[in-house]
Design a protein around this motif. Structure first.
Motif, PDB file in Angstrom:
ATOM      1  N   UNK A  41       0.860  -1.190   0.000  1.00  0.00           N
ATOM      2  CA  UNK A  41       0.000   0.000   0.000  1.00  0.00           C
ATOM      3  C   UNK A  41       0.894   1.236   0.000  1.00  0.00           C
ATOM      4  N   UNK A  42       0.298   2.370  -0.305  1.00  0.00           N
ATOM      5  CA  UNK A  42       1.054   3.623  -0.277  1.00  0.00           C
ATOM      6  C   UNK A  42       1.590   3.887   1.138  1.00  0.00           C
ATOM      7  N   UNK A  43       0.776   3.604   2.147  1.00  0.00           N
ATOM      8  CA  UNK A  43       1.215   3.805   3.528  1.00  0.00           C
ATOM      9  C   UNK A  43       2.425   2.932   3.859  1.00  0.00           C
ATOM     10  N   UNK A  44       2.403   1.680   3.384  1.00  0.00           N
ATOM     11  CA  UNK A  44       3.531   0.764   3.629  1.00  0.00           C
ATOM     12  C   UNK A  44       4.781   1.275   2.916  1.00  0.00           C
ATOM     13  N   UNK A  45       4.636   1.769   1.688  1.00  0.00           N
ATOM     14  CA  UNK A  45       5.785   2.285   0.936  1.00  0.00           C
ATOM     15  C   UNK A  45       6.389   3.495   1.655  1.00  0.00           C
ATOM     16  N   UNK A  46       5.532   4.364   2.154  1.00  0.00           N
ATOM     17  CA  UNK A  46       6.010   5.535   2.901  1.00  0.00           C
ATOM     18  C   UNK A  46       6.736   5.087   4.163  1.00  0.00           C
ATOM     19  N   UNK A  47       6.158   4.123   4.877  1.00  0.00           N
ATOM     20  CA  UNK A  47       6.800   3.617   6.098  1.00  0.00           C
ATOM     21  C   UNK A  47       8.163   3.000   5.788  1.00  0.00           C
ATOM     22  N   UNK A  48       8.260   2.237   4.707  1.00  0.00           N
ATOM     23  CA  UNK A  48       9.554   1.661   4.315  1.00  0.00           C
ATOM     24  C   UNK A  48      10.568   2.770   4.045  1.00  0.00           C
ATOM     25  N   UNK A  49      10.159   3.753   3.254  1.00  0.00           N
ATOM     26  CA  UNK A  49      11.055   4.847   2.879  1.00  0.00           C
ATOM     27  C   UNK A  49      11.495   5.644   4.109  1.00  0.00           C
ATOM     28  N   UNK A  50      10.587   5.874   5.017  1.00  0.00           N
ATOM     29  CA  UNK A  50      10.882   6.708   6.186  1.00  0.00           C
ATOM     30  C   UNK A  50      11.535   5.943   7.334  1.00  0.00           C
ATOM     31  N   UNK A  63      21.238   8.813   3.400  1.00  0.00           N
ATOM     32  CA  UNK A  63      21.350   9.513   2.126  1.00  0.00           C
ATOM     33  C   UNK A  63      20.309   8.941   1.162  1.00  0.00           C
ATOM     34  N   UNK A  64      19.332   9.758   0.747  1.00  0.00           N
ATOM     35  CA  UNK A  64      18.298   9.255  -0.160  1.00  0.00           C
ATOM     36  C   UNK A  64      18.854   8.654  -1.454  1.00  0.00           C
ATOM     37  N   UNK A  65      20.004   9.143  -1.914  1.00  0.00           N
ATOM     38  CA  UNK A  65      20.610   8.597  -3.141  1.00  0.00           C
ATOM     39  C   UNK A  65      21.060   7.152  -2.936  1.00  0.00           C
ATOM     40  N   UNK A  66      21.409   6.797  -1.715  1.00  0.00           N
ATOM     41  CA  UNK A  66      21.762   5.403  -1.400  1.00  0.00           C
ATOM     42  C   UNK A  66      20.503   4.584  -1.099  1.00  0.00           C
ATOM     43  N   UNK A  67      19.575   5.170  -0.374  1.00  0.00           N
ATOM     44  CA  UNK A  67      18.352   4.463   0.014  1.00  0.00           C
ATOM     45  C   UNK A  67      17.526   4.076  -1.206  1.00  0.00           C
ATOM     46  N   UNK A  68      17.527   4.917  -2.236  1.00  0.00           N
ATOM     47  CA  UNK A  68      16.732   4.650  -3.431  1.00  0.00           C
ATOM     48  C   UNK A  68      17.193   3.371  -4.136  1.00  0.00           C
ATOM     49  N   UNK A  69      18.394   2.911  -3.835  1.00  0.00           N
ATOM     50  CA  UNK A  69      18.893   1.662  -4.422  1.00  0.00           C
ATOM     51  C   UNK A  69      18.215   0.444  -3.795  1.00  0.00           C
ATOM     52  N   UNK A  70      17.515   0.649  -2.674  1.00  0.00           N
ATOM     53  CA  UNK A  70      16.878  -0.447  -1.955  1.00  0.00           C
ATOM     54  C   UNK A  70      15.361  -0.348  -1.885  1.00  0.00           C
ATOM     55  N   UNK A  71      14.844   0.861  -1.966  1.00  0.00           N
ATOM     56  CA  UNK A  71      13.397   1.049  -1.824  1.00  0.00           C
ATOM     57  C   UNK A  71      12.986   2.310  -2.592  1.00  0.00           C
ATOM     58  N   UNK A  72      11.865   2.216  -3.312  1.00  0.00           N
ATOM     59  CA  UNK A  72      11.383   3.360  -4.099  1.00  0.00           C
ATOM     60  C   UNK A  72      10.944   4.487  -3.186  1.00  0.00           C
ATOM     61  N   UNK A  73      11.244   5.699  -3.620  1.00  0.00           N
ATOM     62  CA  UNK A  73      10.825   6.891  -2.895  1.00  0.00           C
ATOM     63  C   UNK A  73       9.366   7.185  -3.253  1.00  0.00           C
ATOM     64  N   UNK A  74       8.448   7.002  -2.301  1.00  0.00           N
ATOM     65  CA  UNK A  74       7.023   7.187  -2.617  1.00  0.00           C
ATOM     66  C   UNK A  74       6.662   8.629  -2.951  1.00  0.00           C
ATOM     67  N   UNK A  75       7.516   9.567  -2.555  1.00  0.00           N
ATOM     68  CA  UNK A  75       7.235  10.965  -2.845  1.00  0.00           C
ATOM     69  C   UNK A  75       7.628  11.310  -4.283  1.00  0.00           C
ATOM     70  N   UNK A  76       8.486  10.497  -4.885  1.00  0.00           N
ATOM     71  CA  UNK A  76       8.868  10.704  -6.276  1.00  0.00           C
ATOM     72  C   UNK A  76       7.996   9.907  -7.238  1.00  0.00           C
ATOM     73  N   UNK A  77       7.614   8.698  -6.851  1.00  0.00           N
ATOM     74  CA  UNK A  77       6.832   7.862  -7.778  1.00  0.00           C
ATOM     75  C   UNK A  77       5.336   8.091  -7.646  1.00  0.00           C
TER      76      UNK A  77
END
Length: 162
Positions: A41-50, A63-77
């Motif tokens: 869900x969107x909530x789960x994606x946000x929780x993963x990202x945060x 660093x979001x540039x490193x984190x994006x290699x593991x989990x999609x940024x819900x604020x960008x997608x």
């Protein structure tokens, strides 16, 4: 069961059927697949990202540039994060973790997934990645069933795409 212990694997019917075919191919090669993430869900994606889940991505990778290699940024997608579709799996071999999967394991996993075919003989799954640049994408992330990334890959005649 194709789901990791304690994981709820929710997929659309077509994705599930393609996953079952991939599992049959895996068993013939002496391994078994294990899905550790599917629909989110969107909530789960946000929780993963945060970093509000046991994975603690934000804390381990501030660093979001490193984190994006593991989990999609819900604020960008926005509403188009791949896992929202129900046609995406993060997958590995049963009994392994992302950290214990070897290069040969990842190669075999990709082979199994992309050799699974649809009824019109297209690859059932494509990997989120770039064969020429292993730093791009994720070795464990596969999409099927006409997600935007899957459709682009099929159109371009490739089995991995970022």
């Amino acid at each position: 069961d194709l789901c990791a212990k304690g994981v709820q694997c929710v997929l659309k019917e077509d994705a599930f059927q393609q996953l079952v075919k991939a599992q049959d191919a895996a068993v013939k090669k002496g391994v078994s697949l294990e899905v550790y993430s599917a629909y989110r869900s969107k909530d789960r994606q946000i929780a993963l990202w945060e970093g509000k889940t046991p994975e603690r991505y934000a804390q381990k990778h501030p660093d979001p540039a490193e984190r994006i290699k593991l989990v999609a940024n819900p604020y960008e997608c926005g509403n188009n994060c791949p896992h929202y579709s129900g046609n995406v799996v993060d997958i590995r071999f049963r009994g392994k973790t992302r950290e214990t999967m070897t290069g040969a394991d990842w190669k075999l996993l990709e082979e199994i997934m992309i050799q699974t075919k649809t009824s019109n003989n297209q690859p059932a799954w494509v990997r989120y990645g770039d064969d020429k640049d292993p730093e791009k994408g994720e070795l464990w992330h596969f999409e099927c069933c006409n997600t935007p990334r899957y459709a682009r890959a099929i159109q371009q005649g490739v089995t991995s795409i970022v």
